[in-house]
Design an enzyme around this catalytic site. Structure first.
Site, PDB file in Angstrom:
ATOM      1  N   GLU A  45     -44.631  29.208-134.784  1.00 42.23           N
ATOM      2  CA  GLU A  45     -43.164  29.191-134.755  1.00 42.23           C
ATOM      3  C   GLU A  45     -42.564  30.506-135.226  1.00 42.23           C
ATOM      4  OE1 GLU A  45     -43.870  27.936-139.024  1.00 42.23           O
ATOM      5  OE2 GLU A  45     -44.847  27.656-137.097  1.00 42.23           O
TER       6      GLU A  45
ATOM      7  N   ASP B 112     -20.254  53.479-112.062  1.00 48.74           N
ATOM      8  CA  ASP B 112     -21.539  53.375-112.764  1.00 48.74           C
ATOM      9  C   ASP B 112     -21.979  51.931-113.008  1.00 48.74           C
ATOM     10  OD1 ASP B 112     -21.656  56.187-113.092  1.00 48.74           O
ATOM     11  OD2 ASP B 112     -20.305  56.033-114.800  1.00 48.74           O
TER      12      ASP B 112
ATOM     13  N   ASP C 138     -19.427  55.842-117.548  1.00 41.13           N
ATOM     14  CA  ASP C 138     -18.161  55.348-118.073  1.00 41.13           C
ATOM     15  C   ASP C 138     -17.215  54.844-116.997  1.00 41.13           C
ATOM     16  OD1 ASP C 138     -17.542  57.703-116.877  1.00 41.13           O
ATOM     17  OD2 ASP C 138     -16.389  58.545-118.545  1.00 41.13           O
TER      18      ASP C 138
ATOM     19  N   ASP D 296     -24.456  60.418-116.380  1.00 40.28           N
ATOM     20  CA  ASP D 296     -23.310  60.710-115.530  1.00 40.28           C
ATOM     21  C   ASP D 296     -22.548  61.870-116.167  1.00 40.28           C
ATOM     22  OD1 ASP D 296     -21.422  59.890-113.325  1.00 40.28           O
ATOM     23  OD2 ASP D 296     -20.087  59.727-115.049  1.00 40.28           O
TER      24      ASP D 296
END
Length: 822
Positions: free
Chosen positions: A251, A567, A563, A293
């Site tokens: 776990e 993109d 941005d 970019d």
């Protein structure tokens, strides 16, 4: 036809997403572990384990809404207010209500509501950087009624596009496409089709957990059967089997993975990087390629005057300069006069800013002059003129600016001057500068002529502008190279501009692939070229996506920064999408995995450093978990097979878990980075977390502890010290060995003594807590009886300590040998 907006996908209900999450094997195992604890009556441990289920599920639910939010952001951007002409009247309506055939009125500062064809325009320029990545606004012309709707990009197109911004002039256009049929709509549609993926670590952990769960169930059944048959006590056999299952049940793995990534995201946020998709934290450390970019990412996305050519000489415009040479004052003066009074266009803003900075209190600034007439730029003559009258003068003063060739034509320069001027233009263009010419004229007549050619212009000079590189970009890129990360510039701008920026920031600039060239390449040819070329210019959105996919096909782990709307699809398709938070669009931020809140490019390097640290520590934690489960499982199984008294019952295993869980999820997570974290190449993306080497070392660590602990138990029974005392000696030795495993796994290159100099408060809390609990279960009568332990004397504790330390000495010796070899 529907509204002029992107259709929203019907969001899935919380219950539907939760059901999908609950079907994952790791979550089922967590629930099963909690139920086992409930059956054993350990409510606290059961609630803790089930609580982890809901935490993990909540994080997953949050992440599942990325696509819906990205589409909502696209819809908002694509639906501005619009001024239309209907039934001969001007009406201001919601952008979503625009339909094909509407006449829309466009003015400076307007957001274009739909893709449209220009019927008339005057000096119209539009900023299409969100769609194309071009930092400079593009010039528009009127339609001749013959051209078909074309893709955005470049000057002299008779079309405007939804989501772009009018930065200069005004015009009238007829709507041709709305909603999904617009260029921005096509991007939204592509974004919807790009699927998110499961990271390699998630797949690997799921696979390991499933295998260990099967092993645990098998061993559980074996223990129950062997114990029942050999001792004829099936109830105790069932209890021994449950203990065995608890000893092997993995776990911790999914919990540790979730905790590390969640805390890693929090740590990264301290460096002004927001994590939108938590698994990207793990992927950061293995990034091999960073696709950048240019506009707004490497550069400031604003124009700045860099160089002026006047009187046959070049003049650099430096921020450190206190005064400008007198020779260029007139060039700046007339560039301002040829611009709008309160400009919106980035280039005109740059002229005005230069005048404010250096000529504000001189005779070259004319705030009291009257604008008489404007001659707009046209397709035949790429220049515009503005006619002024001064309060004291009788003659008109005319200022013109435009393409250098057009200004030279207006000024009627001779062949020798033209050749000299061409050399200056080429020199500035080679530096990636946007070049404009400036001229002046005086007119003494009463009636102004119809065209600009009727004035006698005098050529004043050339102005070269650039989109400045962001501070710190060059250093950040060099750090990327030192960390083995290749950088690719992908931009919609011209090759010369891209190469000039590349030289400034230290990117290889000798080769460039343009969008049209890329269009003709096959996938295999593109994959080959990507290994050689660092600059891709004149690239359209679909090609950015194709580049990312080609890099991934080459086996690269791709991080993509951007941005703009253009993109968004590539950001989502990349292994790690990094959006700019300040200047970036909502679409880019929603589609990205990470968001740079301060738009600082160097934050990417800090995030990569943290990503590598997180993965290193995750590897140590996972190795420790595997190692410590070997002696726990071994001591649950071997006494059953040898018909010895049982060492462990569920309560002892639960106590061990109380040490293991915080050790692996908190102490290792807080471990500082290794010294070579940014001087080694990225982790091989094909190399699993649990490599043969890692598994081998972990099993050897676990087996060495098992041998020592089993020897302590066997000797205690052989000496006739009784079950209770033998169990106490064995358990104490295992606790000390467990703490030794924690300390030795802090670093696989430095010894325990060396790591002691590195602070980690969380670690010492775990160690102190473990020793305190151990003292309580050995010396508090109630707890000693509950655990079935005997009383231990000081000499017994000393022997347990030496035995526990001995179990990890070989690994410390291995580190010292490796250190000398390296």
């Amino acid at each position: 036809m529907g509204y002029n907006e992107l259709p929203s996908a019907k969001p899935r209900s919380v219950f539907a997403i939760a059901f999908e999450v609950a079907k994952e094997p790791m979550f089922l195992l967590l629930v099963a572990g909690g139920l086992i604890y409930l059956l054993l009556g350990d409510l606290q441990e059961a609630l803790m384990l089930l609580g982890f289920v809901f935490v993990v599920m909540g994080i997953t639910l949050f992440q599942e809404r990325k696509t819906e939010r990205a589409l909502e952001a696209l819809r908002d951007l694509s639906s501005p207010r619009a001024l239309v002409i209907r039934d001969g009247e001007h009406k201001r309506i919601a952008g979503r209500e625009v339909v094909p055939g509407d006449l829309i009125v466009l003015s400076e500062g307007d957001r274009v509501p739909a893709d449209a064809e220009l019927l008339s325009c005057a000096n119209l320029s539009a900023d299409e950087s969100l769609l194309t990545g071009e930092s400079v606004s593009v010039r528009k012309v009127c339609s001749d009624g013959m051209a078909a709707m074309a893709r955005p990009g470049g000057d002299d197109l008779p079309f405007v596009y939804s989501g772009s911004l009018v930065v200069q002039g005004h015009g009238l256009a007829v709507v041709k496409a709305t909603g999904l049929h617009t260029e921005i709509g096509k991007i939204g549609k592509a974004l919807q089709k790009v699927e998110s993926y499961e990271t390699a670590l998630q797949k690997e952990t799921t696979h390991l957990v499933r295998n260990l769960a099967i092993l645990g169930l098998g061993l559980c059944a074996l223990v129950v059967i062997v114990y029942g048959l050999t001792r004829d006590n099936w109830i105790e056999g069932f209890l021994a089997g449950i203990t065995m299952a608890m000893a092997v049940l993995p776990e911790e793995f999914p919990v540790v993975l979730t905790v590390f990534l969640a805390l890693g995201a929090w740590r990264i946020s301290q460096n002004r990087v927001l994590t939108r998709r938590v698994p990207a934290v793990e992927t950061l450390g293995s990034a091999t390629v960073l696709c950048v970019d240019k506009t707004g990412t490497l550069t400031m996305n604003r124009m700045k005057v860099k160089k002026i050519f006047a009187s046959g000489e070049f003049y650099e415009i430096d921020d450190a300069r206190e005064r400008l040479p007198e020779a260029i004052h007139e060039v700046i003066e007339f560039s301002i006069l040829a611009s709008q009074i309160d400009p919106f266009d980035p280039m005109e803003k740059a002229f005005n800013q230069l005048g404010l900075d250096y000529l504000a209190k001189t005779e070259h600034i004319h705030s009291d002059w009257e604008l008489v007439q404007e001659y707009p730029l046209s397709k035949k003559l790429l220049a515009m003129s503005r006619v002024w009258r001064s309060p004291s003068g009788k003659d008109y003063v005319i200022a013109a600016k435009g393409a250098p060739e057009a200004i030279a034509d207006l000024s009627h320069i001779d062949e020798a001057q033209h050749q000299h001027l061409s050399g200056a233009i080429q020199s500035m263009a080679d530096e990636g500068l946007r070049v404009l010419g400036v001229s002046r004229a005086y007119f003494g007549g009463t009636d102004l002529p119809d065209g600009q050619h009727d004035f006698r212009f005098q050529f004043l000079g050339l102005i070269g502008m650039e989109d400045p590189v962001r501070p710190g970009v060059r250093e950040a890129i060099q750090e990327c190279y030192s960390a083995g990360i290749n950088v690719k510039m992908i931009t919609g701008d011209y090759p010369g501009t891209a190469q000039a920026i590349a030289k400034q920031i230290g990117l290889p600039s000798n080769q460039v692939v343009t969008g049209p060239e890329l269009e003709k390449m096959s996938d295999s040819e593109l994959q080959k070229r990507l290994k050689e070329v660092s600059i891709f210019s004149r690239v359209v959105p679909e090609q950015k996506l194709r580049l990312v996919q080609a890099l991934k096909a080459n086996g690269e782990i791709v991080a993509m920064t951007g941005d703009g709307v253009n993109d968004a699809t590539a950001l989502k398709a990349a292994n790690i999408g990094i959006a700019m938070g300040g200047r970036g669009t909502d679409v880019a931020r929603e589609a990205a995995s990470l968001v740079l809140l301060d738009d600082d490019f160097s934050s990417i390097v800090k995030a990569v450093r943290l990503g590598r640290r997180i993965f290193d520590n995750l590897k140590k934690a996972m190795a420790y978990i595997l190692a410590i489960h070997v002696p726990i499982a071994g001591m649950s199984l071997i006494p059953v097979l040898l018909e010895w008294p049982l060492v462990f019952f569920p309560v002892q295993v639960v106590f061990l878990e109380l040490i293991i869980d915080p050790a692996c999820s908190v102490a290792f997570e807080a471990e500082p980075e290794e010294a070579d974290v940014m001087s080694r190449p990225p982790r091989d993306p094909m190399k699993p977390l649990f490599s043969r080497y890692t598994i081998g070392l972990s099993l050897l660590q676990g087996l060495s502890v098992l041998v020592i602990v089993m020897a302590v138990y066997a000797v205690s029974l052989y000496r006739g010290q009784g079950e209770a005392e033998a169990r106490a000696l064995t358990y104490t030795t295992l606790i000390i060995a467990n703490l030794g495993l924690i300390l030795t796994n802090r670093s696989w290159s430095r010894t325990i003594l060396e790591t002691m100099r590195t602070p980690n408060p969380a670690l010492w809390l775990v160690v102190g807590g473990a020793l305190t609990f151990l003292a309580m279960v050995v010396y508090v009568p109630f707890l000693r009886d509950l655990f079935g332990f005997g009383y231990l004397h000081f000499i017994d504790i000393a022997l347990c300590f030496m035995a526990g330390v001995a179990s990890i000495l070989w690994f410390e010796g291995l580190k010292m040998v490796n250190g000398r070899i390296n």
